[in-house]
Each structure stands twice: as C-alpha cells, then as structure tokens.
Design an enzyme around this catalytic site. Structure first.
Site, PDB file in Angstrom:
ATOM      1  N   GLY A  61      45.811  12.214 138.205  1.00 28.85           N
ATOM      2  CA  GLY A  61      46.719  13.426 138.065  1.00 28.85           C
ATOM      3  C   GLY A  61      46.640  13.766 136.763  1.00 28.85           C
ATOM      4  N   GLN A 115      50.580  16.968 128.954  1.00 33.45           N
ATOM      5  CA  GLN A 115      49.380  16.225 128.441  1.00 33.45           C
ATOM      6  C   GLN A 115      48.129  17.141 127.594  1.00 33.45           C
ATOM      7  OE1 GLN A 115      48.758  14.006 132.325  1.00 33.45           O
ATOM      8  NE2 GLN A 115      48.013  12.399 130.801  1.00 33.45           N
ATOM      9  N   CYS A 132      47.104   5.790 132.276  1.00 35.66           N
ATOM     10  CA  CYS A 132      47.239   7.062 131.765  1.00 35.66           C
ATOM     11  C   CYS A 132      46.237   7.645 130.833  1.00 35.66           C
ATOM     12  CB  CYS A 132      48.604   7.142 131.140  1.00 35.66           C
ATOM     13  SG  CYS A 132      49.035   8.872 130.586  1.00 35.66           S
ATOM     14  N   LEU A 133      45.717   9.051 130.958  1.00 40.33           N
ATOM     15  CA  LEU A 133      44.680   9.684 130.326  1.00 40.33           C
ATOM     16  C   LEU A 133      45.352   9.727 128.921  1.00 40.33           C
ATOM     17  CD1 LEU A 133      43.449  12.045 132.851  1.00 40.33           C
ATOM     18  CD2 LEU A 133      42.274  10.404 132.308  1.00 40.33           C
ATOM     19  N   HIS A 175      54.804   9.531 137.967  1.00 42.29           N
ATOM     20  CA  HIS A 175      54.292   9.206 136.486  1.00 42.29           C
ATOM     21  C   HIS A 175      53.984  10.809 135.977  1.00 42.29           C
ATOM     22  CE1 HIS A 175      50.821   7.609 134.015  1.00 42.29           C
ATOM     23  NE2 HIS A 175      50.590   8.627 133.874  1.00 42.29           N
ATOM     24  N   GLU A 176      53.770  11.883 136.790  1.00 45.38           N
ATOM     25  CA  GLU A 176      53.577  13.244 136.261  1.00 45.38           C
ATOM     26  C   GLU A 176      54.887  13.741 135.777  1.00 45.38           C
ATOM     27  OE1 GLU A 176      50.543  13.180 135.540  1.00 45.38           O
ATOM     28  OE2 GLU A 176      49.528  12.001 136.720  1.00 45.38           O
ATOM     29  N   HIS A 232      56.030  12.582 132.690  1.00 45.59           N
ATOM     30  CA  HIS A 232      55.239  13.544 131.599  1.00 45.59           C
ATOM     31  C   HIS A 232      56.101  14.543 131.280  1.00 45.59           C
ATOM     32  CE1 HIS A 232      51.686  11.206 130.455  1.00 45.59           C
ATOM     33  NE2 HIS A 232      51.127  11.279 131.734  1.00 45.59           N
TER      34      HIS A 232
HETATM   35  O1  GNR Z   1      44.216   8.690 136.286  1.00 48.99           O
HETATM   36  C1  GNR Z   1      45.684   8.113 136.612  1.00 48.99           C
HETATM   37  N1  GNR Z   1      45.643   7.047 137.152  1.00 48.99           N
HETATM   38  C2  GNR Z   1      46.914   6.580 137.358  1.00 48.99           C
HETATM   39  C3  GNR Z   1      47.179   5.398 137.792  1.00 48.99           C
HETATM   40  C4  GNR Z   1      48.412   4.823 138.246  1.00 48.99           C
HETATM   41  C5  GNR Z   1      49.487   5.414 138.117  1.00 48.99           C
HETATM   42  C6  GNR Z   1      49.157   6.819 137.587  1.00 48.99           C
HETATM   43  C7  GNR Z   1      48.161   7.214 137.244  1.00 48.99           C
HETATM   44  S1  GNR Z   1      48.142   8.831 136.853  1.00 48.99           S
HETATM   45  C8  GNR Z   1      46.558   8.904 135.781  1.00 48.99           C
HETATM   46  C9  GNR Z   1      46.403  10.265 135.087  1.00 48.99           C
HETATM   47  C10 GNR Z   1      47.506  10.571 134.010  1.00 48.99           C
HETATM   48  O2  GNR Z   1      47.485  10.088 133.164  1.00 48.99           O
HETATM   49  N2  GNR Z   1      48.322  11.388 134.667  1.00 48.99           N
HETATM   50  O3  GNR Z   1      49.481  11.608 133.816  1.00 48.99           O
HETATM   51 NI    NI Z   2      49.666   9.919 132.507  1.00 49.42          NI
END
Ligand code: GNR
Ligand code: NI
Length: 168
Positions: free
Chosen positions: A46, A51, A91-92, A133-134, A137
């Site tokens: 995601g 980001q 998270c990236l 999670h997104e 952000h």
């Molecule tokens: O790549 C991602 N893996 C992930 C694993 C568990 C819960 C959420 C994520 S999202 C993350 C990519 C990212 O940072 N998205 O904002």
């Molecule tokens: Ni993230």
C-alpha cells in the site's frame, strides 16, 4: 512513469492532514500511476499520497500475491468496523521496523475510484489492516504511534542515525 521519493519517519511532513481530492484531472491520473509504480518498486502492499509528500486523500493498495490487483481509493471513509486482527506491520516510511498491531479485522469503507465513481469495499484481515494503515497516513498518523513511547523513541533514534549515515 516515475518512482517517487518516500518520506521517512520522523519527517514532520508525514504529520500533515491530507485534503479531499476534488479535481480528477490528468495530473491526478499520473500521480496515481506513479504511486502504483513506486509501491510495486518498493515491494509495499500500500501507499498513501502523504508518503510521497502530496497531501491529498488518496491511497493505492495491492495485497494480491501476484501483484496484479491494484486498488485506488480517494476520499476514503470507514462506515463500519468490527472484530480484531493482529498483524506484524511495517511501513515504507519506517524502514526495517516491524511490530504487531491489533486493529478491527472487518471494515466497510466507501470512497471514489480513480475515475471518481463511488465504490464501497468490504475488507477483512490483511486488506482491512492495510486500508486502516493508509487512512492513518492521510490523517498524519503512523503505526509507530500505536507503540509504547520507548519503542517509538528507539525507532526514531535508529532512523535518524541511518539518515545521517546516508547524508539525508
Ligand atoms: O508494505 C506495507 N506492508 C504493510 C504490512 C502490514 C500493515 C500495513 C502495511 S502497508 C506497508 C506499505 C506502507 O507503508 N503503506 O503506507
Ligand atoms: Ni505506511
């Protein structure tokens, strides 16, 4: 298409609240394509516009094994949530840290697709976690905010050191 630069914790720009998308033009389509390319290139499931330092309520996701099911959601709103699902999140924007987080395991989310058509998605488990999670952000929130202050501080110190070594 281009690979976009991903902001990393503790960059304060990750704390900005994104604004609703209300103009679906060619430059937005290019942004969506670039976000998808950046997500696939980084091996993420995601990516939120925040980001890549674009403060619009826009996210892309692909939780499929084959990486062939891109999902784009704009102006997302969770209309119902229940249950619990625990997952070791990454998270990236927080490279090399993974921590177990519990979130609602079943959600219904509505929003717009990349053409501006209204969509409603029912999501479970990993997809539910990823959408939440997104959306976090877009509200300036990171998964590290769910951890203890001590764990969060350790991650911050580690990344600040990494950034110094990388000259960032
Ligand atoms: O790549 C991602 N893996 C992930 C694993 C568990 C819960 C959420 C994520 S999202 C993350 C990519 C990212 O940072 N998205 O904002
Ligand atoms: Ni993230």
């Amino acid at each position: 298409m281009s690979i976009l630069t991903i902001l990393e914790f503790p960059d304060e720009r990750l704390r900005k609240i994104a604004k609703p998308v209300n103009n679906i033009d060619n430059s937005l389509q290019t942004l969506i394509d670039d976000m998808l390319e950046t997500m696939y290139h980084s091996g993420g499931i995601g990516l939120a516009a925040t980001q890549v330092n674009v403060h619009l309520r826009l996210l892309v996701i692909d939780t499929s094994e084959e990486k062939n099911a891109p999902l784009c959601l704009m102006n997302p709103e969770i209309t119902s949530k229940d249950g619990e699902f625990e997952y070791k999140e990454g998270c990236l924007s927080v490279p090399e840290s993974y921590e177990k987080i519990t979130r609602p395991g079943h959600i219904i989310v509505k929003g717009l697709d990349r053409n501006g058509a209204e969509i409603e998605i029912e999501a479970n488990d990993l997809l539910s976690t990823c959408i939440q999670h997104e959306i976090d952000h877009l509200n300036g929130k990171l998964f590290v905010d769910y951890l203890s202050p001590l764990k969060r501080q350790r991650i911050k110190t580690k990344l600040e050191k990494m950034h110094r070594l990388e000259g960032k």
